[in-house]
Write a protein that holds these residues in place. Structure first.
Motif, PDB file in Angstrom:
ATOM      1  N   HIS A   1      62.423  57.195  92.101  1.00  0.00           N
ATOM      2  CA  HIS A   1      62.160  57.559  90.708  1.00  0.00           C
ATOM      3  C   HIS A   1      60.718  57.270  90.323  1.00  0.00           C
ATOM      4  O   HIS A   1      60.028  58.125  89.760  1.00  0.00           O
ATOM      5  N   SER A   2      60.251  56.069  90.640  1.00  0.00           N
ATOM      6  CA  SER A   2      58.890  55.710  90.246  1.00  0.00           C
ATOM      7  C   SER A   2      58.361  54.547  91.075  1.00  0.00           C
ATOM      8  O   SER A   2      59.114  53.737  91.609  1.00  0.00           O
ATOM      9  N   LEU A   3      57.042  54.497  91.152  1.00  0.00           N
ATOM     10  CA  LEU A   3      56.313  53.466  91.887  1.00  0.00           C
ATOM     11  C   LEU A   3      55.199  52.948  90.988  1.00  0.00           C
ATOM     12  O   LEU A   3      54.521  53.728  90.322  1.00  0.00           O
ATOM     13  N   ALA A   4      55.009  51.626  90.970  1.00  0.00           N
ATOM     14  CA  ALA A   4      53.951  51.058  90.129  1.00  0.00           C
ATOM     15  C   ALA A   4      53.289  49.880  90.825  1.00  0.00           C
ATOM     16  O   ALA A   4      53.964  49.072  91.478  1.00  0.00           O
ATOM     17  N   VAL A   5      51.971  49.793  90.697  1.00  0.00           N
ATOM     18  CA  VAL A   5      51.207  48.656  91.210  1.00  0.00           C
ATOM     19  C   VAL A   5      50.215  48.229  90.130  1.00  0.00           C
ATOM     20  O   VAL A   5      49.820  49.042  89.286  1.00  0.00           O
ATOM     21  N   LYS A   6      49.818  46.967  90.172  1.00  0.00           N
ATOM     22  CA  LYS A   6      48.925  46.433  89.139  1.00  0.00           C
ATOM     23  C   LYS A   6      47.585  46.023  89.721  1.00  0.00           C
ATOM     24  O   LYS A   6      47.478  45.586  90.865  1.00  0.00           O
ATOM     25  N   ALA A   7      46.549  46.142  88.882  1.00  0.00           N
ATOM     26  CA  ALA A   7      45.217  45.642  89.211  1.00  0.00           C
ATOM     27  C   ALA A   7      44.505  45.309  87.906  1.00  0.00           C
ATOM     28  O   ALA A   7      44.853  45.838  86.841  1.00  0.00           O
ATOM     29  N   LEU A   8      43.518  44.422  87.984  1.00  0.00           N
ATOM     30  CA  LEU A   8      42.781  44.007  86.789  1.00  0.00           C
ATOM     31  C   LEU A   8      41.356  44.531  86.840  1.00  0.00           C
ATOM     32  O   LEU A   8      40.655  44.365  87.836  1.00  0.00           O
ATOM     33  N   SER A   9      40.927  45.157  85.751  1.00  0.00           N
ATOM     34  CA  SER A   9      39.553  45.649  85.660  1.00  0.00           C
ATOM     35  C   SER A   9      38.614  44.494  85.367  1.00  0.00           C
ATOM     36  O   SER A   9      38.770  43.793  84.358  1.00  0.00           O
ATOM     37  N   TYR A  10      37.626  44.291  86.227  1.00  0.00           N
ATOM     38  CA  TYR A  10      36.620  43.266  85.977  1.00  0.00           C
ATOM     39  C   TYR A  10      35.631  43.729  84.905  1.00  0.00           C
ATOM     40  O   TYR A  10      34.885  42.925  84.363  1.00  0.00           O
TER      41      TYR A  10
ATOM     42  N   THR B   1      48.673  48.752  84.865  1.00  0.00           N
ATOM     43  CA  THR B   1      49.768  49.159  85.748  1.00  0.00           C
ATOM     44  C   THR B   1      49.577  50.630  86.070  1.00  0.00           C
ATOM     45  O   THR B   1      49.674  51.487  85.187  1.00  0.00           O
ATOM     46  N   PHE B   2      49.239  50.929  87.316  1.00  0.00           N
ATOM     47  CA  PHE B   2      49.109  52.315  87.755  1.00  0.00           C
ATOM     48  C   PHE B   2      50.484  52.757  88.254  1.00  0.00           C
ATOM     49  O   PHE B   2      51.058  52.131  89.144  1.00  0.00           O
ATOM     50  N   PHE B   3      51.024  53.821  87.650  1.00  0.00           N
ATOM     51  CA  PHE B   3      52.360  54.226  88.051  1.00  0.00           C
ATOM     52  C   PHE B   3      52.433  55.717  88.340  1.00  0.00           C
ATOM     53  O   PHE B   3      51.681  56.524  87.797  1.00  0.00           O
ATOM     54  N   GLN B   4      53.357  56.041  89.228  1.00  0.00           N
ATOM     55  CA  GLN B   4      53.581  57.422  89.655  1.00  0.00           C
ATOM     56  C   GLN B   4      55.073  57.700  89.499  1.00  0.00           C
ATOM     57  O   GLN B   4      55.908  56.940  89.987  1.00  0.00           O
ATOM     58  N   SER B   5      55.411  58.791  88.820  1.00  0.00           N
ATOM     59  CA  SER B   5      56.810  59.080  88.552  1.00  0.00           C
ATOM     60  C   SER B   5      56.995  60.562  88.314  1.00  0.00           C
ATOM     61  O   SER B   5      56.093  61.242  87.819  1.00  0.00           O
ATOM     62  N   GLY B   6      58.178  61.046  88.677  1.00  0.00           N
ATOM     63  CA  GLY B   6      58.489  62.441  88.418  1.00  0.00           C
ATOM     64  C   GLY B   6      58.973  62.665  87.004  1.00  0.00           C
ATOM     65  O   GLY B   6      58.970  63.779  86.494  1.00  0.00           O
ATOM     66  N   GLU B   7      59.405  61.609  86.351  1.00  0.00           N
ATOM     67  CA  GLU B   7      59.891  61.693  84.980  1.00  0.00           C
ATOM     68  C   GLU B   7      58.721  61.526  84.010  1.00  0.00           C
ATOM     69  O   GLU B   7      57.731  60.867  84.335  1.00  0.00           O
ATOM     70  N   GLU B   8      58.863  62.119  82.847  1.00  0.00           N
ATOM     71  CA  GLU B   8      57.806  62.010  81.839  1.00  0.00           C
ATOM     72  C   GLU B   8      57.880  60.639  81.185  1.00  0.00           C
ATOM     73  O   GLU B   8      58.597  60.438  80.209  1.00  0.00           O
ATOM     74  N   ILE B   9      57.160  59.698  81.741  1.00  0.00           N
ATOM     75  CA  ILE B   9      57.074  58.347  81.181  1.00  0.00           C
ATOM     76  C   ILE B   9      55.720  58.215  80.504  1.00  0.00           C
ATOM     77  O   ILE B   9      54.681  58.491  81.114  1.00  0.00           O
ATOM     78  N   ASN B  10      55.731  57.815  79.265  1.00  0.00           N
ATOM     79  CA  ASN B  10      54.483  57.708  78.518  1.00  0.00           C
ATOM     80  C   ASN B  10      53.663  56.508  78.980  1.00  0.00           C
ATOM     81  O   ASN B  10      54.209  55.450  79.327  1.00  0.00           O
ATOM     82  N   SER B  11      52.353  56.690  78.997  1.00  0.00           N
ATOM     83  CA  SER B  11      51.467  55.554  79.226  1.00  0.00           C
ATOM     84  C   SER B  11      51.618  54.581  78.069  1.00  0.00           C
ATOM     85  O   SER B  11      52.080  54.967  76.989  1.00  0.00           O
ATOM     86  N   TRP B  12      51.267  53.327  78.292  1.00  0.00           N
ATOM     87  CA  TRP B  12      51.399  52.343  77.219  1.00  0.00           C
ATOM     88  C   TRP B  12      50.139  51.492  77.111  1.00  0.00           C
ATOM     89  O   TRP B  12      49.331  51.432  78.045  1.00  0.00           O
TER      90      TRP B  12
ATOM     91  N   LEU C   1      45.325  43.585  76.050  1.00  0.00           N
ATOM     92  CA  LEU C   1      44.827  43.212  77.372  1.00  0.00           C
ATOM     93  C   LEU C   1      45.655  43.751  78.531  1.00  0.00           C
ATOM     94  O   LEU C   1      45.483  43.323  79.672  1.00  0.00           O
ATOM     95  N   ARG C   2      46.557  44.695  78.280  1.00  0.00           N
ATOM     96  CA  ARG C   2      47.300  45.298  79.384  1.00  0.00           C
ATOM     97  C   ARG C   2      47.710  46.714  78.995  1.00  0.00           C
ATOM     98  O   ARG C   2      47.909  47.019  77.825  1.00  0.00           O
ATOM     99  N   GLN C   3      47.817  47.556  80.021  1.00  0.00           N
ATOM    100  CA  GLN C   3      48.139  48.948  79.771  1.00  0.00           C
ATOM    101  C   GLN C   3      48.830  49.557  80.991  1.00  0.00           C
ATOM    102  O   GLN C   3      48.803  48.993  82.090  1.00  0.00           O
ATOM    103  N   GLY C   4      49.482  50.692  80.760  1.00  0.00           N
ATOM    104  CA  GLY C   4      50.082  51.454  81.843  1.00  0.00           C
ATOM    105  C   GLY C   4      49.427  52.812  81.928  1.00  0.00           C
ATOM    106  O   GLY C   4      49.203  53.465  80.904  1.00  0.00           O
ATOM    107  N   GLN C   5      49.090  53.234  83.130  1.00  0.00           N
ATOM    108  CA  GLN C   5      48.354  54.495  83.306  1.00  0.00           C
ATOM    109  C   GLN C   5      49.016  55.321  84.398  1.00  0.00           C
ATOM    110  O   GLN C   5      49.106  54.890  85.547  1.00  0.00           O
ATOM    111  N   LYS C   6      49.481  56.509  84.042  1.00  0.00           N
ATOM    112  CA  LYS C   6      50.105  57.379  85.029  1.00  0.00           C
ATOM    113  C   LYS C   6      49.034  58.015  85.902  1.00  0.00           C
ATOM    114  O   LYS C   6      48.034  58.539  85.395  1.00  0.00           O
ATOM    115  N   THR C   7      49.259  57.990  87.210  1.00  0.00           N
ATOM    116  CA  THR C   7      48.253  58.506  88.136  1.00  0.00           C
ATOM    117  C   THR C   7      48.896  58.754  89.489  1.00  0.00           C
ATOM    118  O   THR C   7      50.079  58.467  89.699  1.00  0.00           O
TER     119      THR C   7
END
Length: 377
Positions: free
Chosen positions: A145-154, A161-172, A176-182
């Motif tokens: 369904h989906s895959l997500a990994v995290k990294a911190l911007s210096y 949270t960089f995530f990949q999914s076939g479902e329409e999941i909104n970025s958040w 100091l934290r966010q989710g980005q579809k990519t």
């Protein structure tokens, strides 16, 4: 696939310690197979070395037992030299360059070797093993369904949270934290694995990123964002126990301080978030049936080592390359460097011990683990 049938697997960071996760996942897959569950982890999220593990599983989710076997072989064939350069000249070059940059205030963005270790072997390994097409195909076929990994911007200090999914999941976006579809790439994995000071930062687009465990306040959150109401969480620290140096109390060495800092960065958040979810579950269970709330209970199965991985590492410390042993000796006594050693000991004997421990610990909890595979009502 409904929310109730969606199980999330969450893997923490931990350097070499993350081999423990391989054994745990191997047992989880066997238990799932015994229950006739062929795609046990539709949601996969990981941080640091855990990010490497979940992306490998994502690429093999169409045939997860074979994927776990291949992941076990990948870890079993590792050695320290396949993760970072261990030659004396490479070590001296990295250290001197770091010191020189600091001494001359030469901290321009183009300088990417700000670390004690050169991880070009790890980059080559991840680029070789990473299978972007397989991940995308598994999502399209419904095996994942989906895959997500995290990294911190210096650059911004924001945990992404960089995530990949076939479902329409909104970025958040939160403080100091966010989710980005990519589309997840090998560079995302490298960035998530970039342990501060030890490993160099990684450039993604126009920013440099480091270990996803940094500012990772809610490591279980991404899986929940993707609809999981059941989670299997694999930590790499024995719960309720800390590694203490033997002998009389002494002023802490740099090795001891660095080990505690790494534990704080890589391990604390996943255990704290687990406790937070249990507390919320308890509060929700006390509410009357007709109470209105946007919160929902999340069923969590936490797996953790039954032994102290730092103590196990000390017994195998002599297997570290000479240059690394020399570096650690300069930071303090071996007993004080137990946790630090456990992150850097990518040697077969230690790796196999961790895989075996992860497998046996999970099998020991087989009956309770089975419950997490049963969808909530």
């Amino acid at each position: 696939m409904s929310h109730n049938s969606r199980l999330g697997l969450v893997l923490s960071g931990g350097g070499a310690r993350s081999a423990y996760q391989v054994g745990a996942v191997k047992a989880l897959v066997e238990i799932a197979a015994s229950m006739n569950i062929h795609y046990p982890f539709p949601v996969l999220t990981g941080t640091s070395a855990g990010a490497l593990n979940v992306t490998y599983l994502a690429a093999h989710s169409q045939e997860i037992p074979l994927g776990v076997a291949a992941l076990e072989k990948l870890w079993g064939d590792l050695s320290t030299g396949k993760v970072y350069n261990i030659g004396i000249f490479s070590m001296i070059k990295s250290s001197l360059r770091l010191i020189l940059e600091l001494a001359t205030a030469d901290l321009s963005p183009e300088k990417t070797m700000r670390s004690l270790l050169d991880t070009s072997p790890l980059r080559e390994l991840i680029q070789k093993e990473f299978q972007a097409d397989a991940i995308e195909q598994n999502i399209k076929l419904g095996h994942l369904h989906s895959l997500a990994v995290k990294a911190l911007s210096y650059s911004t200090g924001i945990s992404t949270t960089f995530f990949q999914s076939g479902e329409e999941i909104n970025s958040w976006e939160y403080e100091l934290r966010q989710g980005q579809k990519t589309q997840i790439t090998a560079d995302h994995i490298l960035a998530s694995c970039a342990i501060p000071i030890l490993f160099p930062p990684v450039k993604l687009e126009n920013e440099y990123y480091g270990d996803g465990s940094l500012r990772n306040y809610t490591p279980l959150g991404p899986a929940i964002k993707m609809g999981s109401e059941r989670l299997v969480v694999v930590s790499v620290r024995r719960l309720g126990a800390l590694t203490a140096p033997s002998g009389p109390p002494m002023s802490p060495s740099p090795a001891r301080i660095l080990g505690i800092l790494l534990n704080t960065i890589l391990l604390d958040s996943i255990e704290l978030d687990y406790e937070r979810i249990i507390s919320v579950n308890n509060i929700l269970s006390e509410l009357p049936p007709d109470a209105k709330t946007h919160l929902r209970p999340v069923k969590v199965c936490m797996l953790a080592p039954s032994k102290d991985l730092g103590e196990m590492a000390v017994k195998e410390a002599h297997r570290l390359p000479r240059t690394i042993r020399y570096l650690i000796r300069g930071l303090g006594r071996t007993s004080e460097a137990a946790d630090l050693i456990s992150y850097l000991l990518f040697e077969p004997t230690y790796i196999h011990q961790l895989i075996e421990l992860g497998y046996s610990d999970t099998m020991d909890k087989k009956e309770s683990v089975k419950k997490i595979f049963i969808p909530t009502e």
